[in-house]
Each structure stands twice: as structure tokens, then as C-alpha cells.
Design a protein around this motif. Structure first.
Motif, PDB file in Angstrom:
ATOM      1  N   VAL A 180       0.838  -1.202   0.000  1.00  0.00           N
ATOM      2  CA  VAL A 180       0.000   0.000   0.000  1.00  0.00           C
ATOM      3  C   VAL A 180       0.872   1.250   0.000  1.00  0.00           C
ATOM      4  N   ALA A 181       0.288   2.339  -0.466  1.00  0.00           N
ATOM      5  CA  ALA A 181       0.948   3.644  -0.491  1.00  0.00           C
ATOM      6  C   ALA A 181      -0.120   4.714  -0.323  1.00  0.00           C
ATOM      7  N   ALA A 182       0.319   5.954  -0.236  1.00  0.00           N
ATOM      8  CA  ALA A 182      -0.637   7.060  -0.152  1.00  0.00           C
ATOM      9  C   ALA A 182      -1.374   7.214  -1.476  1.00  0.00           C
ATOM     10  N   PRO A 183      -2.641   7.611  -1.452  1.00  0.00           N
ATOM     11  CA  PRO A 183      -3.355   7.890  -2.706  1.00  0.00           C
ATOM     12  C   PRO A 183      -2.584   8.943  -3.516  1.00  0.00           C
ATOM     13  N   GLY A 184      -2.447   8.722  -4.800  1.00  0.00           N
ATOM     14  CA  GLY A 184      -1.709   9.658  -5.629  1.00  0.00           C
ATOM     15  C   GLY A 184      -0.224   9.374  -5.709  1.00  0.00           C
ATOM     16  N   ALA A 243       0.387   7.038   4.702  1.00  0.00           N
ATOM     17  CA  ALA A 243      -0.697   7.857   4.144  1.00  0.00           C
ATOM     18  C   ALA A 243      -0.282   9.299   3.893  1.00  0.00           C
ATOM     19  N   CYS A 244       0.739   9.777   4.624  1.00  0.00           N
ATOM     20  CA  CYS A 244       1.128  11.179   4.453  1.00  0.00           C
ATOM     21  C   CYS A 244       2.578  11.324   3.989  1.00  0.00           C
ATOM     22  N   GLY A 263     -10.211   5.432   1.387  1.00  0.00           N
ATOM     23  CA  GLY A 263      -9.384   6.229   0.492  1.00  0.00           C
ATOM     24  C   GLY A 263      -8.157   6.833   1.138  1.00  0.00           C
ATOM     25  N   ARG A 264      -7.816   6.400   2.345  1.00  0.00           N
ATOM     26  CA  ARG A 264      -6.615   6.914   3.009  1.00  0.00           C
ATOM     27  C   ARG A 264      -5.356   6.208   2.521  1.00  0.00           C
ATOM     28  N   LEU A 265      -5.531   5.010   1.956  1.00  0.00           N
ATOM     29  CA  LEU A 265      -4.432   4.259   1.367  1.00  0.00           C
ATOM     30  C   LEU A 265      -4.875   3.738   0.000  1.00  0.00           C
ATOM     31  N   ALA A 266      -3.904   3.390  -0.821  1.00  0.00           N
ATOM     32  CA  ALA A 266      -4.192   2.825  -2.139  1.00  0.00           C
ATOM     33  C   ALA A 266      -3.288   1.618  -2.367  1.00  0.00           C
TER      34      ALA A 266
END
Length: 306
Positions: A180-184, A243-244, A263-266
């Protein structure tokens, strides 16, 4: 009935009682006669007398006296598992005549399980049996297994492959680990190549974590190098950092599920093999489980022999 060997004296051999065993178990947990007496609402002199009666009945000392503390010796360690089992069985007999189970179940769970999988199951159990008391401690896989091996808890739930001579681990649920990583994050935009994972900054659990052991195995088998940027002792901390920031993490699918929905992680998608593991239920090898513990295990979706 008096044994023939005792007819000359008219004396009977001392007999074991549940009171003696309950005081013995309390002394093991607390380490002193005073604390044990307070735990089971007895005077210190009564607790000391019960221990003396038990040791006389067995013909063996159960503790080494070190200052004011009682240190369990080999005889005591041999007695502890059957003593706890007998007390639990006595509790089961009492529960047969109650409308609601009043069981006290002590559970240890590794972090992912204790934080994400067991809470809803414990809540459902407590709604069904409101007089029941569930005590849960959370630690890494190694700590959970040691707690069961030392009879500090009735059972454990783990996510790692470790084992111990004094325990048996029964299969429970399957868990798939996800990246997982941050969205975007650039790695969430398309299926990533192995080279990109080689260059990524990984945020991982600590070395004794069950999740970390599975992650290490997968990373070493599938990547040329692993750039570990951080090691954190909490899955929640990892999720917040990832997430940040620009790091990526390898997490339990169960632990990541809600953050992915929110939607805090992708997800970071790859064409590499999936990482799957079997979560397990840990019980002591020599301890017969009480009915309440067996019922709780079944409630959680596992099956073990009694």
C-alpha cells in the motif's frame, strides 16, 4: 476408606482440594503469598496453610523461596497446567446450572489480530454472554506464544510461523498481505515493475512481528534489494506514516481493508506472486481446555480438539 498401610496409625493421606489448587495458581501468577491471598479473598495465613497442605498431599515442594518471593520449581511447573485445567473444568460444571455463562477467558493476540480481527468477535461474544469476562493482551507473535507456553493466558491468536515446544498452533483464517501507499503516489498509477519496488522506501514492522517475517520472506524472494526506511512497532503507525509520506508498506489485507475503503491508502499493484499466510490459534500442548475456551474458539471460527 483407610489404606491398609495406614491402619496401624489410623491416618489418611492428605487429599487435594480445589481451594488448594486455586491458591497455588494464584501464587504462580502473583509471586507472593500476600498478593495471592488478596487475589482470591483469603487471609495470608490461610493461603500459606493451603500451600503447605498441597505440598504435603503431593509429597513435594512446588516453589523455591527466594527472599519473600516464591519461584516456581520443576514440580510446580509440572502441576500448573493440570491444576488450571481442573479449575476450569470445575467452572464448567458450575456453568451447567447457570442461565448465562460467567466464564473468564484470558486471550493474547498479535497486533494485527488483536487490533482488527478479534474486537468484533469479542463484542459479539459479550453480547451473547454478558456475564462473561474476556481479557485480551496484545503483543507480537513471539510474545503471544510465550504467554501461552508459560500459561499466562488460556489461548493465543498469531500471524507468524514461530512455534514453541509447549504449544500447538491450529489453523484459523487466511490473510493476504498487500502493498500500500498514499493515494496519488506514483506507484499506485499502474502495475509497477520490480525495479521500482527495489528503489522504493519501505516502512515495515519490527523484526519479531509475524507480519514482518512474512514480508521479509516475500521481499527477499522477489526483489534484488530492499530499502528499509523505517521500522515501526504498530500497524496503525505504519498506515499513518505511509498515508502522508512517500513510503510504501506491506500490510495484512485485514489491517488495510478499512483504510483502502476510506481512500486513506491505495493498493500498489504488481505482477509478482501473492503473499498469503495462515493465521493460527495457539493452545498449550499439555493443558486440557475448558468448555468456555473451546466455545470461544469455535465462536471465532476455529476448531481444535478438547
Amino acid at each position: 476408606m483407610i489404606d491398609k498401610s495406614d491402619q496401624s496409625t489410623g491416618l489418611q493421606h492428605p487429599k487435594l482440594t480445589l481451594r488448594q489448587l486455586s491458591i497455588f495458581v494464584a501464587m504462580v501468577r502473583t509471586g507472593t503469598t500476600h498478593a495471592a491471598a488478596a487475589q482470591i479473598s483469603r487471609s495470608q495465613s490461610a493461603a500459606s496453610a493451603a500451600l503447605a497442605e498441597l505440598e504435603e498431599a503431593l509429597g513435594a515442594s512446588l516453589f523455591d523461596r527466594v527472599g519473600r518471593r516464591l519461584v516456581l520449581n520443576a514440580n510446580g511447573r509440572a502441576l500448573l497446567a493440570p491444576a488450571q485445567a481442573m479449575l476450569e473444568q470445575a467452572g464448567d460444571i458450575q456453568s451447567l446450572f447457570k442461565s448465562e455463562r460467567g466464564a473468564h477467558i484470558r486471550v493474547a493476540a498479535s497486533f494485527t489480530i488483536g487490533e482488527y480481527l478479534l474486537p468484533p468477535r469479542i463484542a459479539a461474544w459479550s453480547q451473547a454472554w454478558p456475564k462473561s469476562l474476556i481479557q485480551m493482551r496484545v503483543g507480537n507473535t513471539k510474545e503471544v506464544i510465550e504467554s501461552v507456553a508459560e500459561l499466562g493466558v488460556d489461548l493465543g491468536f498469531v500471524e507468524g510461523p514461530q512455534t514453541h515446544a509447549e504449544v500447538v498452533i491450529h489453523p484459523w483464517l487466511e490473510d493476504e498481505l498487500v502493498i500500500v501507499a498514499a493515494p496519488g503516489h506514483p506507484l499506485t498509477e499502474r502495475v509497477v515493475a520490480r525495479r521500482q519496488l527495489d528503489e522504493a522506501h519501505w516502512v515495515l514492522r519490527e523484526a519479531d512481528s509475524g507480519t514482518r517475517k512474512v514480508a521479509d520472506e516475500w521481499l527477499l524472494n522477489n526483489l534484488r534489494q530492499v530499502n528499509v526506511a523505517m521500522e515501526l512497532g504498530s500497524t496503525e503507525a505504519i498506515k499513518r506514516v505511509v498515508a502522508c509520506g512517500d513510503g510504501i508498506a506491506f500490510l495484512s489485507g485485514h489491517a488495510a481493508e478499512q483504510s483502502l475503503k476510506d481512500g486513506r491508502l491505495a493498493i500498489v499493484r504488481t505482477d509478482l506472486p501473492k503473499a498469503r499466510r495462515r493465521l493460527g490459534v495457539v493452545v498449550h500442548r499439555r493443558k486440557q481446555q475448558g468448555q468456555a475456551v473451546l466455545d470461544f474458539i469455535r465462536h471465532c471460527g476455529a476448531q481444535i480438539a478438547g
